[in-house]
Design a protein around this motif. Structure first.
Motif, PDB file in Angstrom:
ATOM      1  N   GLN A  65      12.199  79.114  72.363  1.00 36.49           N
ATOM      2  CA  GLN A  65      11.024  78.369  72.816  1.00 36.49           C
ATOM      3  C   GLN A  65      10.626  77.288  71.822  1.00 36.49           C
ATOM      4  OE1 GLN A  65       9.472  78.557  75.797  1.00 36.49           O
ATOM      5  NE2 GLN A  65      11.123  79.975  76.350  1.00 36.49           N
ATOM      6  N   GLN A  66      10.816  77.550  70.539  1.00 31.55           N
ATOM      7  CA  GLN A  66      10.370  76.610  69.518  1.00 31.55           C
ATOM      8  C   GLN A  66      11.335  75.452  69.310  1.00 31.55           C
ATOM      9  OE1 GLN A  66       9.346  78.493  65.833  1.00 31.55           O
ATOM     10  NE2 GLN A  66       8.824  76.570  64.790  1.00 31.55           N
ATOM     11  N   TYR A  67      12.645  75.719  69.428  1.00 33.25           N
ATOM     12  CA  TYR A  67      13.627  74.708  69.032  1.00 33.25           C
ATOM     13  C   TYR A  67      14.555  74.218  70.148  1.00 33.25           C
ATOM     14  CZ  TYR A  67      12.449  75.906  64.196  1.00 33.25           C
ATOM     15  OH  TYR A  67      11.796  76.108  63.016  1.00 33.25           O
ATOM     16  N   LEU A  68      14.734  75.001  71.192  1.00 31.05           N
ATOM     17  CA  LEU A  68      15.813  74.707  72.130  1.00 31.05           C
ATOM     18  C   LEU A  68      15.346  74.418  73.554  1.00 31.05           C
ATOM     19  CD1 LEU A  68      18.295  77.534  70.976  1.00 31.05           C
ATOM     20  CD2 LEU A  68      18.213  75.145  70.213  1.00 31.05           C
ATOM     21  N   GLN A  69      14.116  73.999  73.707  1.00 28.17           N
ATOM     22  CA  GLN A  69      13.608  73.752  75.059  1.00 28.17           C
ATOM     23  C   GLN A  69      14.352  72.624  75.768  1.00 28.17           C
ATOM     24  OE1 GLN A  69       9.370  73.270  75.183  1.00 28.17           O
ATOM     25  NE2 GLN A  69       8.950  75.387  74.541  1.00 28.17           N
ATOM     26  N   ASP A  70      14.925  71.698  75.013  1.00 24.60           N
ATOM     27  CA  ASP A  70      15.637  70.567  75.621  1.00 24.60           C
ATOM     28  C   ASP A  70      17.130  70.852  75.812  1.00 24.60           C
ATOM     29  OD1 ASP A  70      13.280  69.125  75.646  1.00 24.60           O
ATOM     30  OD2 ASP A  70      13.640  68.259  73.658  1.00 24.60           O
ATOM     31  N   ILE A  71      17.569  72.048  75.453  1.00 21.42           N
ATOM     32  CA  ILE A  71      18.985  72.393  75.562  1.00 21.42           C
ATOM     33  C   ILE A  71      19.176  73.417  76.671  1.00 21.42           C
ATOM     34  CG2 ILE A  71      20.950  73.482  74.397  1.00 21.42           C
ATOM     35  CD1 ILE A  71      19.901  72.308  71.787  1.00 21.42           C
ATOM     36  N   GLU A  72      20.076  73.133  77.587  1.00 25.58           N
ATOM     37  CA  GLU A  72      20.356  74.060  78.688  1.00 25.58           C
ATOM     38  C   GLU A  72      21.344  75.127  78.208  1.00 25.58           C
ATOM     39  OE1 GLU A  72      22.084  74.080  83.286  1.00 25.58           O
ATOM     40  OE2 GLU A  72      21.821  72.185  82.191  1.00 25.58           O
ATOM     41  N   LEU A  73      20.866  76.359  78.136  1.00 24.82           N
ATOM     42  CA  LEU A  73      21.714  77.461  77.680  1.00 24.82           C
ATOM     43  C   LEU A  73      22.604  77.942  78.818  1.00 24.82           C
ATOM     44  CD1 LEU A  73      19.199  79.525  75.502  1.00 24.82           C
ATOM     45  CD2 LEU A  73      20.693  77.651  74.821  1.00 24.82           C
ATOM     46  N   GLN A  74      23.810  78.362  78.465  1.00 21.32           N
ATOM     47  CA  GLN A  74      24.796  78.776  79.459  1.00 21.32           C
ATOM     48  C   GLN A  74      24.877  80.294  79.630  1.00 21.32           C
ATOM     49  OE1 GLN A  74      26.338  76.287  81.203  1.00 21.32           O
ATOM     50  NE2 GLN A  74      24.903  75.046  79.975  1.00 21.32           N
TER      51      GLN A  74
ATOM     52  N   ASP B 265      21.317  86.408  72.948  1.00 24.04           N
ATOM     53  CA  ASP B 265      20.703  85.960  71.713  1.00 24.04           C
ATOM     54  C   ASP B 265      21.709  85.184  70.862  1.00 24.04           C
ATOM     55  OD1 ASP B 265      22.226  88.244  71.397  1.00 24.04           O
ATOM     56  OD2 ASP B 265      20.907  89.172  69.923  1.00 24.04           O
ATOM     57  N   THR B 266      22.999  85.484  71.040  1.00 24.37           N
ATOM     58  CA  THR B 266      24.046  84.820  70.251  1.00 24.37           C
ATOM     59  C   THR B 266      24.094  83.327  70.529  1.00 24.37           C
ATOM     60  OG1 THR B 266      25.326  86.857  70.388  1.00 24.37           O
ATOM     61  CG2 THR B 266      26.491  84.881  69.678  1.00 24.37           C
ATOM     62  N   GLU B 267      23.946  82.936  71.787  1.00 29.80           N
ATOM     63  CA  GLU B 267      23.984  81.508  72.083  1.00 29.80           C
ATOM     64  C   GLU B 267      22.817  80.775  71.441  1.00 29.80           C
ATOM     65  OE1 GLU B 267      24.260  78.181  75.630  1.00 29.80           O
ATOM     66  OE2 GLU B 267      23.944  80.298  76.186  1.00 29.80           O
ATOM     67  N   VAL B 268      21.682  81.427  71.355  1.00 29.55           N
ATOM     68  CA  VAL B 268      20.542  80.815  70.663  1.00 29.55           C
ATOM     69  C   VAL B 268      20.930  80.475  69.224  1.00 29.55           C
ATOM     70  CG1 VAL B 268      18.206  81.234  69.800  1.00 29.55           C
ATOM     71  CG2 VAL B 268      18.825  81.966  72.108  1.00 29.55           C
ATOM     72  N   VAL B 269      21.640  81.377  68.576  1.00 29.80           N
ATOM     73  CA  VAL B 269      22.038  81.167  67.187  1.00 29.80           C
ATOM     74  C   VAL B 269      22.987  79.981  67.062  1.00 29.80           C
ATOM     75  CG1 VAL B 269      23.232  82.190  65.205  1.00 29.80           C
ATOM     76  CG2 VAL B 269      21.689  83.594  66.590  1.00 29.80           C
ATOM     77  N   VAL B 270      24.010  79.933  67.887  1.00 31.09           N
ATOM     78  CA  VAL B 270      24.994  78.852  67.750  1.00 31.09           C
ATOM     79  C   VAL B 270      24.383  77.510  68.117  1.00 31.09           C
ATOM     80  CG1 VAL B 270      26.048  78.935  70.066  1.00 31.09           C
ATOM     81  CG2 VAL B 270      27.442  78.332  68.081  1.00 31.09           C
ATOM     82  N   GLN B 271      23.455  77.490  69.063  1.00 36.11           N
ATOM     83  CA  GLN B 271      22.789  76.229  69.409  1.00 36.11           C
ATOM     84  C   GLN B 271      21.864  75.765  68.283  1.00 36.11           C
ATOM     85  OE1 GLN B 271      23.945  74.650  71.757  1.00 36.11           O
ATOM     86  NE2 GLN B 271      24.374  75.902  73.571  1.00 36.11           N
ATOM     87  N   LEU B 272      21.229  76.716  67.592  1.00 34.48           N
ATOM     88  CA  LEU B 272      20.400  76.343  66.440  1.00 34.48           C
ATOM     89  C   LEU B 272      21.253  75.729  65.336  1.00 34.48           C
ATOM     90  CD1 LEU B 272      17.911  79.332  66.005  1.00 34.48           C
ATOM     91  CD2 LEU B 272      17.312  76.951  66.505  1.00 34.48           C
ATOM     92  N   ILE B 273      22.396  76.340  65.058  1.00 30.77           N
ATOM     93  CA  ILE B 273      23.290  75.812  64.018  1.00 30.77           C
ATOM     94  C   ILE B 273      23.703  74.390  64.363  1.00 30.77           C
ATOM     95  CG2 ILE B 273      25.569  76.083  62.968  1.00 30.77           C
ATOM     96  CD1 ILE B 273      25.190  79.159  63.400  1.00 30.77           C
ATOM     97  N   ALA B 274      24.074  74.173  65.620  1.00 32.68           N
ATOM     98  CA  ALA B 274      24.478  72.827  66.048  1.00 32.68           C
ATOM     99  C   ALA B 274      23.317  71.837  65.933  1.00 32.68           C
ATOM    100  CB  ALA B 274      24.994  72.879  67.483  1.00 32.68           C
ATOM    101  N   LEU B 275      22.116  72.288  66.282  1.00 27.45           N
ATOM    102  CA  LEU B 275      20.937  71.417  66.189  1.00 27.45           C
ATOM    103  C   LEU B 275      20.703  70.975  64.754  1.00 27.45           C
ATOM    104  CD1 LEU B 275      18.316  70.218  67.443  1.00 27.45           C
ATOM    105  CD2 LEU B 275      17.213  72.416  66.923  1.00 27.45           C
ATOM    106  N   PHE B 276      20.766  71.910  63.825  1.00 27.60           N
ATOM    107  CA  PHE B 276      20.511  71.553  62.424  1.00 27.60           C
ATOM    108  C   PHE B 276      21.651  70.704  61.849  1.00 27.60           C
ATOM    109  CE2 PHE B 276      18.114  75.802  62.401  1.00 27.60           C
ATOM    110  CZ  PHE B 276      16.952  75.185  62.871  1.00 27.60           C
ATOM    111  N   ALA B 277      22.863  70.907  62.352  1.00 26.50           N
ATOM    112  CA  ALA B 277      23.983  70.064  61.913  1.00 26.50           C
ATOM    113  C   ALA B 277      23.800  68.626  62.393  1.00 26.50           C
ATOM    114  CB  ALA B 277      25.296  70.640  62.416  1.00 26.50           C
ATOM    115  N   ARG B 278      23.303  68.460  63.613  1.00 24.65           N
ATOM    116  CA  ARG B 278      23.066  67.111  64.127  1.00 24.65           C
ATOM    117  C   ARG B 278      21.961  66.402  63.344  1.00 24.65           C
ATOM    118  NH1 ARG B 278      23.950  69.778  69.094  1.00 24.65           N
ATOM    119  NH2 ARG B 278      21.700  69.972  69.514  1.00 24.65           N
TER     120      ARG B 278
END
Length: 603
Positions: free
Chosen positions: A111-120, A124-137
């Motif tokens: 809710q805090q970081y990934l509202q603009d990302i459509e999860l597949q 909970d694991t996908e939340v983690v990998v999407q966070l890593i990608a977000l911080f890398a970008r």
């Protein structure tokens, strides 16, 4: 429960991953997947629901690489689907991640970081990998993006991650969930269990909680989550390949039942010297003598073994002993004595509920002993003391030889402590002779497979429920016997103290209800038999498992004579076989019952 494998620096990465996942099948899973990269611009992600054979069928000859990660998943967040299967990939297709454990604040982070990302997926694991990608970008390196994410997440995890932009590095991190690094020549591997990678190396490096590891083909770099570099030498894991093969057996469970007499004799060999004296570490023996109360903490089958062990410690070692379910004790601890010692019983040495207790009591300065089948496991490494069950790998989800090995080790330890304290009860208890009798008696029962198969057919072929009854240690054996039946044949089975039947449970008895009465205790044998007669009079179909000295005409199974304190070493054997044949005859997968995992690595 969920298994992780990974490799970097080997040309046949695909086959290494698949074979490693096969070795982890015993942990329980409902889907599997691999990601491989050839470090030359080609990579492949393949996931399938169901058995690993489904994944293997989907792997075409072009799926090749020199590094990769793989996973067997047991559904926690989200159902068993390909979308929820691991590895998970970030939406920019840069990062691939596999995960064991549960991230308890995943929804808040989403809710805090990934509202603009459509999860597949629903994980909970996908939340983690999407966070890593977000911080890398946002400009962080792959490792720093991982580090930032690890500092934010709560719960348990074992991660292995690949950055597609730099596939010469494999990233690893853990907290509470087990994970090992394997060291090879020109390659390195990662696995939840050393068994998965023993075909590649026997040299493994322990990881501690909140550590980050970067692996290349030639190097292992370990640091804390705060960046402190750690140096750690590898340890050797030795397992006979034949011990992890079914050989001519249809299922591992039957093989492991048959191995129990061997385990009894092996334990005598491992824990005695040439003069027949029990040999324990001196500091452990001293700690046990000084304890004013023992707290045995365990789960499932190990909990039942602990119930049998408590009278041994009280009667032979003279130490008051309590037995607790780990998941309850972790959060609702009783008032403790002044000088307690905690004994953790665990086949795998990775049980998350038990580790929660271990961490808690270590913080309070109490001494701990882990009795486990896996000397390289987390609970073995982190406890003050460790004793090994020497049972060899136990692959079937339903534990058999670990249960009897745990009881045998408890007997050896309680005898040694009692003798050291000069107690007559311990001096009079010839545990070596009794374990020899146990091995002989177990073999005699194993040799009656055909007869026990007939009884299983007669008792349980079509039933939906069943009861086991007994008193004292026979009650504890009844609880384990019922667990064996329910977990692999799905028969609703319960183990009851025989005297409690008339306080409510007897209302469930109707015509042909299967009831197994275990009768070995000379003090209560007549009363248990009377309870069996009561249910028989109300239409129940009763099977008697009786010790020779307590047997009567018509008893279907008679076990050899042994000290009543060790009776469960014998009375459980026919119960294990009854469960095995019931499950096999119903066409179930005996080794991998539905919804269950061998190693419960999440709370």
């Amino acid at each position: 429960m969920c298994g992780i494998v990974g490799v970097i620096g080997k040309k046949n990465a695909t086959q290494i991953l698949l074979k490693g996942l096969e070795k982890l099948e015993y942990r329980g899973y409902d889907s599997a997947g691999i990601y491989v990269n050839d470090q030359a611009g080609h990579d492949h992600l393949i996931k399938r629901v169901g058995h690993i054979s489904n994944l293997e069928e989907a792997v075409t000859p072009d799926v090749q690489g020199v590094m990769g990660i793989g996973h067997t998943r047991w559904a926690t967040n989200g159902g068993p689907t390909e979308a929820n299967a691991h590895p998970h990939v970030s939406n920019d297709e840069r990062f691939y991640l596999v995960h064991n454990g549960v991230v308890t604040n995943a929804n808040e982070l989403k809710q805090q970081y990934l509202q603009d990302i459509e999860l597949q997926s629903d994980t909970d694991t996908e939340v983690v990998v999407q966070l890593i990608a977000l911080f890398a970008r946002e400009g962080l390196s792959a490792k720093e993006a991982l580090r930032k994410t690890l500092k934010m997440i709560q719960g348990s995890y074992a991660f292995s991650m690949v950055d597609r932009l730099d596939p010469t590095v494999l990233y690893v991190a853990k907290n509470k969930s087990p994970l090992l690094i394997g060291r090879g020549k020109g390659f390195n591997v990662v696995a939840s269990d050393a068994l998965a990678m023993l075909s590649e190396t026997d040299q493994f490096v322990e990881l501690k909680d909140q550590e980050i590891v970067t692996l290349t083909a030639d190097a292992i770099h370990i640091e804390t989550i705060d960046g402190k570099v750690e140096e750690r030498k590898p340890f050797t894991v030795k397992v006979d390949d034949g011990e992890v093969s079914k050989g001519t057996y249809p299922f591992f469970m039957l093989k492991e039942i048959d191995e129990q007499p061997i385990v009894m004799r092996r334990l005598v060999e491992k824990y005695t010297d040439d003069h027949g004296n029990i040999v324990l570490p001196e500091d452990l023996l001293k700690a046990l003598q000084q304890a004013d109360r023992l707290y045995i903490v365990a789960a499932g089958t190990s909990y039942h073994a602990g119930l049998v062990g408590a009278p041994l410690f009280e009667q032979l070692a003279g130490i008051p002993t309590e037995v607790h379910v780990a998941s309850e004790f972790a959060y609702h601890q009783p008032l403790l004595s002044k000088h307690p010692l905690f004994i953790f019983l665990t086949q795998s040495g990775e049980t998350a509920d038990i580790r929660q207790v271990l961490v808690s009591v270590k913080e309070r300065g109490y001494q701990t002993l882990t009795i486990t089948n896996v000397a390289s496991s987390t609970l073995a490494r982190e406890a003050t003391f460790m004793l090994q069950l020497h049972g060899g790998p136990e692959i079937a989800v339903a534990s058999t030889k670990a249960y009897t090995a745990q009881i045998a080790v408890e007997a050896l330890v309680s005898k040694a402590v009692g003798e050291a304290k000069g107690l007559q009860a311990a001096k009079d208890f010839d545990v070596i002779h009794e374990l020899g009798l146990a091995a002989t008696g177990q073999q005699a029962l194993i040799d009656q497979k055909d007869r026990i198969h007939e009884l299983a057919t007669d008792m349980f072929k079509t039933t939906r429920n069943a009861f086991y009854i007994g008193r004292g240690d026979d009650y504890y054996a009844s609880m384990e016997a019922a667990l064996k039946l329910k977990e692999i044949s799905y028969v609703q089975a319960e183990g009851f103290a025989a005297g409690e039947l008339k306080h409510g449970t007897i209302a469930l008895i109707e015509k042909n209800t299967p009831v197994v009465a275990i009768i070995s205790d000379p003090v209560t044998a007549a009363r248990t038999r009377s309870n069996a007669d009561e249910v028989q009079a109300r239409g129940a179909k009763v099977l008697h498992i009786a010790m020779a000295s307590q047997a009567q005409d018509g008893d279907q199974i008679v076990v050899d004579e042994i000290n009543p304190l060790l009776a469960p070493l014998l009375t459980i054997i026919p119960a294990q076989l009854l469960a095995y044949f019931t499950s096999a005859d119903r066409g179930y997968d005996v080794d991998r019952p539905r919804n269950l995992a061998k190693s419960v690595t999440v709370e």
